[in-house]
Design a protein around this motif. Sequence first.
Motif, mmCIF file in Angstrom:
data_model
loop_
_atom_site.group_PDB
_atom_site.id
_atom_site.type_symbol
_atom_site.label_atom_id
_atom_site.label_comp_id
_atom_site.label_asym_id
_atom_site.label_seq_id
_atom_site.Cartn_x
_atom_site.Cartn_y
_atom_site.Cartn_z
ATOM 1 N N LEU A 63 41.672 32.842 12.536
ATOM 2 C CA LEU A 63 40.404 33.389 12.867
ATOM 3 C C LEU A 63 39.563 32.372 13.123
ATOM 4 O O LEU A 63 39.211 31.542 12.161
ATOM 5 N N ALA A 64 38.772 32.365 14.014
ATOM 6 C CA ALA A 64 37.806 31.384 14.356
ATOM 7 C C ALA A 64 36.202 32.346 13.456
ATOM 8 O O ALA A 64 36.107 33.087 14.008
ATOM 9 N N ASP A 65 35.882 31.827 12.741
ATOM 10 C CA ASP A 65 34.437 32.005 12.455
ATOM 11 C C ASP A 65 33.317 31.023 12.456
ATOM 12 O O ASP A 65 32.735 30.220 11.670
ATOM 13 N N PRO A 66 33.390 31.204 13.861
ATOM 14 C CA PRO A 66 32.182 30.320 14.286
ATOM 15 C C PRO A 66 30.261 30.071 13.496
ATOM 16 O O PRO A 66 29.602 29.374 13.298
ATOM 17 N N ASP A 67 30.058 31.832 13.456
ATOM 18 C CA ASP A 67 28.890 32.157 12.732
ATOM 19 C C ASP A 67 29.124 31.506 11.354
ATOM 20 O O ASP A 67 28.358 32.370 10.212
ATOM 21 N N SER B 153 35.267 41.627 11.569
ATOM 22 C CA SER B 153 36.070 41.224 12.705
ATOM 23 C C SER B 153 35.780 39.771 13.317
ATOM 24 O O SER B 153 34.922 39.852 13.960
ATOM 25 N N LEU B 154 36.972 39.202 13.965
ATOM 26 C CA LEU B 154 37.275 38.512 14.215
ATOM 27 C C LEU B 154 38.285 37.910 15.142
ATOM 28 O O LEU B 154 39.036 38.188 14.794
ATOM 29 N N THR B 155 38.160 37.418 15.884
ATOM 30 C CA THR B 155 39.082 36.741 17.147
ATOM 31 C C THR B 155 39.802 35.632 16.779
ATOM 32 O O THR B 155 40.025 35.128 15.255
ATOM 33 N N ASN B 156 41.485 36.651 16.710
ATOM 34 C CA ASN B 156 42.864 36.008 15.737
ATOM 35 C C ASN B 156 43.384 35.265 17.504
ATOM 36 O O ASN B 156 43.372 35.348 18.395
ATOM 37 N N VAL B 157 43.669 33.954 17.059
ATOM 38 C CA VAL B 157 44.305 32.938 17.917
ATOM 39 C C VAL B 157 45.503 33.042 17.973
ATOM 40 O O VAL B 157 46.530 32.054 19.193
#
Length: 171
Positions: free
Chosen positions: A91-95, A9-13
């Motif tokens: 998607l942003a996957d910072p981790d 589950s990741l943030t979608n911009v």
Amino acid sequence: MPEPVPDFSLTNVAAGPDPFSLAALPDSVDFAVLFFQRDHYCTNCRKQVQQLAERIDDFHGRDAEVVSIVPEPVERVESWQESYDLPFPLLADPDIEAGEAYDQPVRFGILGRFSDFFGRMPEIVVVDRRGTEPEIAWVHKGSSTFDRPDIDEILAKLDSLNDSDVPSEMV
């Protein structure tokens, strides 16, 4: 035996569900084509997402959704969306949650693990969602920033999966 498909589950911009997960895709999407990018600065990654945007109808015509995953904070990934107005999930996957779950290649050992600029390589994963459980149907692990199949090769792979007309576990 089919390879299990890690969900995330990741943030979608950009377009599509936010937060994004494979399970959140509509049932009409037979294939999720995951593009794991190197980093925010990668010029080849930036070119690739623009080319994917130009060819998005070719993917949708094959009941496939393009998903681009960038191992960066939301703010950096949002700048891609502001620049390119991408018509697919970005998607942003910072981790590096999804990148690690899908074993995105990393070069230069320990140094590469600590610095995405040096080590993270592009990867493409096609997830077949037609069966009772999603499964990994095809993977391309890049050995350099230039090691990426062209879009026509990816579309041909989707055609061959569609021609089978059954989930890859049945082929």
